[in-house]
Design an enzyme around this catalytic site. Structure first.
Site, PDB file in Angstrom:
ATOM      1  CB  VAL A 127      -0.934   0.034   1.223  1.00 36.54           C
ATOM      2  CG1 VAL A 127      -1.811   1.281   1.177  1.00 36.54           C
ATOM      3  CG2 VAL A 127      -1.793  -1.228   1.273  1.00 36.54           C
ATOM      4  CE  LYS A 128       3.856   3.675  -5.497  1.00 36.17           C
ATOM      5  NZ  LYS A 128       3.949   4.486  -6.723  1.00 36.17           N
ATOM      6  CB  ILE A 129       1.467   5.623   3.088  1.00 37.12           C
ATOM      7  CG1 ILE A 129       0.629   4.395   3.435  1.00 37.12           C
ATOM      8  CG2 ILE A 129       1.122   6.804   3.997  1.00 37.12           C
ATOM      9  CD1 ILE A 129      -0.865   4.635   3.453  1.00 37.12           C
TER      10      ILE A 129
END
Length: 275
Positions: A127-129
């Site tokens: 998951v890209k944050i």
């Protein structure tokens, strides 16, 4: 007699200078030969960066591609209108390599909900944050909560400073496997050399003890793949158009020069130019 001695001294000095120039010339030729033999990088992992479904699935057949990344900007450019449907379609076909999907909320509570939903799509999902929200507030607390407590595999993205690398690597300590994406290409766009920056980033990550890999993001040219490996990056994202240029690794520069001349000649003839 004095004149003869002076003449001899001048000749000896000239001979010494010529010898030094000859050695320097030979050393330069040796260095140029090494440059001309530039080889394909051996250790860095190549991640395809894009959101065109057909291109993604075609690249998935290439075992040189070790993973995939996407972002909302790439998805919009590719004409994706249903984020979740697109992601599921990709994940149905690509299950054996990591792939990153990015949250797009701006409030950290909403980012957390989106992150948990995205993480549930598959065991190979990262998951890209973003490193901050649009108001510049750091996401380090959210990163720690998701990685350490939630065991969510993260790709912390859009880093451009060493302070951000330090904060992120500390937040990921004791957490799930993660990727730290430093936008080396954007750093270079500002006139700064990203190579020493990336070396320092790798040292910070190693010293932190976090289970994290350094990713060289936003490359601008094939040379960046070599630079990224030399700087210690574990991964580099490579857009499809750059992947096509990788066939040039090791190509004779003399042959490349001749190809260029032939191209100019062919295009002039094709255009029917006359003088």
């Amino acid at each position: 007699m004095a004149n003869l001695e002076a003449s001899g001294a001048r000749a000896a000095k000239k001979g010494g200078l010529q010898q030094r120039l000859q050695l320097e010339s030979e050393n330069m030729c040796d260095r140029l030969r090494l440059v001309e033999k530039s080889a394909m990088p051996q250790t860095i992992k190549l991640f395809s960066d894009g959101a065109d479904l057909a291109s993604l699935l075609e690249l998935a057949k290439d075992r040189k591609i070790a993973g995939f990344t996407t972002n909302p900007t790439l998805m919009r450019k590719a004409g994706v209108t249903d984020y979740e449907a697109f992601a599921h379609e990709v994940l149905e076909q690509i299950q054996d390599r990591p792939i990153s999907f990015e949250v797009f909320a701006d409030e950290f509570d909403a980012m957390a909900l989106q992150a948990k939903k995205i993480a549930a799509w598959g065991s190979n999902v990262y998951v890209k944050i973003p490193i901050t929200n649009t108001r510049g507030k750091p996401a380090s607390a959210l990163v720690r909560e998701l990685s350490v407590n939630g065991r969510v595999q993260l790709n912390v993205t859009a880093l451009c400073t060493l302070e951000q690398v330090h904060e992120t690597s500390q937040a990921l300590r004791g957490g799930a496997p993660a990727v730290i994406s430093v936008f080396a290409g954007r750093i270079a766009d500002t006139g700064r050399d990203p190579v020493p920056f990336m070396r320092a980033a790798r040292a910070m990550i190693d010293a932190s003890g976090a289970d994290a890999e350094l990713l060289w993001a936003s490359p601008r040219e094939v040379l960046n793949i070599v630079q990224a490996e030399q700087a210690g990056a574990h991964i580099i994202t490579v857009p499809p158009e750059m992947l096509k240029k990788m066939v040039l690794f090791g190509k004779s520069l003399a042959d490349y020069s001749l190809d260029t001349v032939k191209m100019f000649h062919s295009d002039a003839a094709g255009a029917g130019y006359k003088l």
